[in-house]
Design a protein around this motif. Structure first.
Motif, PDB file in Angstrom:
ATOM      1  N   ILE A  39      19.550  19.892  -7.614  1.00  0.00           N
ATOM      2  CA  ILE A  39      18.951  18.989  -8.590  1.00  0.00           C
ATOM      3  C   ILE A  39      17.620  18.438  -8.078  1.00  0.00           C
ATOM      4  N   LEU A  40      16.872  19.261  -7.368  1.00  0.00           N
ATOM      5  CA  LEU A  40      15.653  18.793  -6.714  1.00  0.00           C
ATOM      6  C   LEU A  40      14.605  18.320  -7.710  1.00  0.00           C
ATOM      7  N   SER A  41      14.362  19.077  -8.769  1.00  0.00           N
ATOM      8  CA  SER A  41      13.290  18.683  -9.692  1.00  0.00           C
ATOM      9  C   SER A  41      13.615  17.377 -10.413  1.00  0.00           C
ATOM     10  N   ALA A  42      14.854  17.184 -10.806  1.00  0.00           N
ATOM     11  CA  ALA A  42      15.232  15.940 -11.493  1.00  0.00           C
ATOM     12  C   ALA A  42      15.126  14.738 -10.559  1.00  0.00           C
ATOM     13  N   VAL A  43      15.568  14.898  -9.320  1.00  0.00           N
ATOM     14  CA  VAL A  43      15.503  13.792  -8.357  1.00  0.00           C
ATOM     15  C   VAL A  43      14.057  13.485  -7.994  1.00  0.00           C
ATOM     16  N   THR A  44      13.220  14.503  -7.878  1.00  0.00           N
ATOM     17  CA  THR A  44      11.814  14.287  -7.558  1.00  0.00           C
ATOM     18  C   THR A  44      11.122  13.474  -8.648  1.00  0.00           C
ATOM     19  N   VAL A  45      11.348  13.850  -9.888  1.00  0.00           N
ATOM     20  CA  VAL A  45      10.746  13.106 -11.000  1.00  0.00           C
ATOM     21  C   VAL A  45      11.304  11.692 -11.066  1.00  0.00           C
ATOM     22  N   ALA A  46      12.597  11.545 -10.854  1.00  0.00           N
ATOM     23  CA  ALA A  46      13.212  10.214 -10.884  1.00  0.00           C
ATOM     24  C   ALA A  46      12.640   9.323  -9.783  1.00  0.00           C
ATOM     25  N   LEU A  47      12.510   9.844  -8.569  1.00  0.00           N
ATOM     26  CA  LEU A  47      11.939   9.059  -7.473  1.00  0.00           C
ATOM     27  C   LEU A  47      10.494   8.685  -7.758  1.00  0.00           C
ATOM     28  N   LEU A  48       9.759   9.588  -8.354  1.00  0.00           N
ATOM     29  CA  LEU A  48       8.366   9.300  -8.697  1.00  0.00           C
ATOM     30  C   LEU A  48       8.272   8.165  -9.703  1.00  0.00           C
ATOM     31  N   TYR A  49       9.081   8.221 -10.757  1.00  0.00           N
ATOM     32  CA  TYR A  49       9.054   7.170 -11.770  1.00  0.00           C
ATOM     33  C   TYR A  49       9.592   5.844 -11.239  1.00  0.00           C
ATOM     34  N   ILE A  50      10.643   5.898 -10.443  1.00  0.00           N
ATOM     35  CA  ILE A  50      11.208   4.663  -9.887  1.00  0.00           C
ATOM     36  C   ILE A  50      10.205   3.984  -8.965  1.00  0.00           C
ATOM     37  N   GLY A  51       9.547   4.763  -8.111  1.00  0.00           N
ATOM     38  CA  GLY A  51       8.550   4.197  -7.209  1.00  0.00           C
ATOM     39  C   GLY A  51       7.381   3.583  -7.946  1.00  0.00           C
ATOM     40  N   CYS A  52       6.897   4.246  -8.987  1.00  0.00           N
ATOM     41  CA  CYS A  52       5.795   3.690  -9.785  1.00  0.00           C
ATOM     42  C   CYS A  52       6.226   2.420 -10.502  1.00  0.00           C
ATOM     43  N   PHE A  53       7.447   2.414 -11.031  1.00  0.00           N
ATOM     44  CA  PHE A  53       7.957   1.216 -11.691  1.00  0.00           C
ATOM     45  C   PHE A  53       8.080   0.056 -10.710  1.00  0.00           C
ATOM     46  N   VAL A  54       8.578   0.328  -9.519  1.00  0.00           N
ATOM     47  CA  VAL A  54       8.717  -0.727  -8.508  1.00  0.00           C
ATOM     48  C   VAL A  54       7.346  -1.250  -8.105  1.00  0.00           C
ATOM     49  N   PHE A  55       6.367  -0.366  -7.988  1.00  0.00           N
ATOM     50  CA  PHE A  55       5.018  -0.812  -7.638  1.00  0.00           C
ATOM     51  C   PHE A  55       4.455  -1.721  -8.721  1.00  0.00           C
ATOM     52  N   ILE A  56       4.572  -1.302  -9.976  1.00  0.00           N
ATOM     53  CA  ILE A  56       4.032  -2.103 -11.069  1.00  0.00           C
ATOM     54  C   ILE A  56       4.741  -3.450 -11.160  1.00  0.00           C
ATOM     55  N   SER A  57       6.060  -3.462 -10.997  1.00  0.00           N
ATOM     56  CA  SER A  57       6.793  -4.734 -11.067  1.00  0.00           C
ATOM     57  C   SER A  57       6.454  -5.635  -9.883  1.00  0.00           C
ATOM     58  N   THR A  58       6.256  -5.066  -8.705  1.00  0.00           N
ATOM     59  CA  THR A  58       5.901  -5.868  -7.534  1.00  0.00           C
ATOM     60  C   THR A  58       4.516  -6.469  -7.683  1.00  0.00           C
ATOM     61  N   VAL A  59       3.571  -5.681  -8.161  1.00  0.00           N
ATOM     62  CA  VAL A  59       2.221  -6.200  -8.373  1.00  0.00           C
ATOM     63  C   VAL A  59       2.228  -7.283  -9.451  1.00  0.00           C
ATOM     64  N   THR A  60       3.016  -7.092 -10.487  1.00  0.00           N
ATOM     65  CA  THR A  60       3.139  -8.110 -11.534  1.00  0.00           C
ATOM     66  C   THR A  60       3.708  -9.402 -10.964  1.00  0.00           C
ATOM     67  N   LEU A  61       4.719  -9.286 -10.111  1.00  0.00           N
ATOM     68  CA  LEU A  61       5.304 -10.483  -9.500  1.00  0.00           C
ATOM     69  C   LEU A  61       4.339 -11.135  -8.513  1.00  0.00           C
ATOM     70  N   PHE A  62       3.464 -10.349  -7.875  1.00  0.00           N
ATOM     71  CA  PHE A  62       2.436 -10.937  -7.019  1.00  0.00           C
ATOM     72  C   PHE A  62       1.504 -11.815  -7.845  1.00  0.00           C
TER      73      PHE A  62
END
Length: 124
Positions: free
Chosen positions: A47-70
């Motif tokens: 399931i490499l392609s699905a996990v890769t896309v999921a990790l990419l989206y999760i990381g971007c979401f965490v970055f955006i939420s962290t910057v928003t909280l900053f």
């Protein structure tokens, strides 16, 4: 093309340092190790392609939420230290430099790759 993986990586680094209350300089080592382990396990289970896309989206979401909280001042601003800023700037500069290069050279995989393939085919 390299922008979203870097954004995702930075998001995971920020999430690690905020979650475990550790210095952000420690986070790249743990995040890279965890991502490599996760991607190897995903490849093992097919399931490499699905996990890769999921990790990419999760990381971007965490970055955006962290910057928003900053910006909302929910987290302390001193989480970004000079050492991490130096590491991040060197990483970005080297990523840009390397992204335009093409490498044509012998790789160690040429040596150990066929052996690993035989081990896998023969089940040990």
């Amino acid at each position: 093309m390299i922008f979203f993986p870097l954004l995702s990586f930075l998001g995971f680094c920020l999430a690690y340092s905020l979650t475990f209350r550790r210095a952000i300089e420690e986070s790249p080592l743990y995040i890279v190790s965890g991502l490599i382990l996760t991607l190897y396990l995903a490849a093992y289970f097919g399931i490499l392609s699905a996990v890769t896309v999921a990790l990419l989206y999760i990381g971007c979401f965490v970055f955006i939420s962290t910057v928003t909280l900053f910006f909302l001042r929910r987290y302390p601003v001193n989480i970004i230290s000079p050492a991490f800023s130096t590491w991040l700037s060197l990483f970005l500069v080297l990523s840009v430099v390397v992204s335009f290069r093409q490498f044509y050279a012998w790789d160690e995989f040429m040596h150990w790759g066929p052996l690993a393939k035989l081990i896998d085919i023969n089940k040990g």
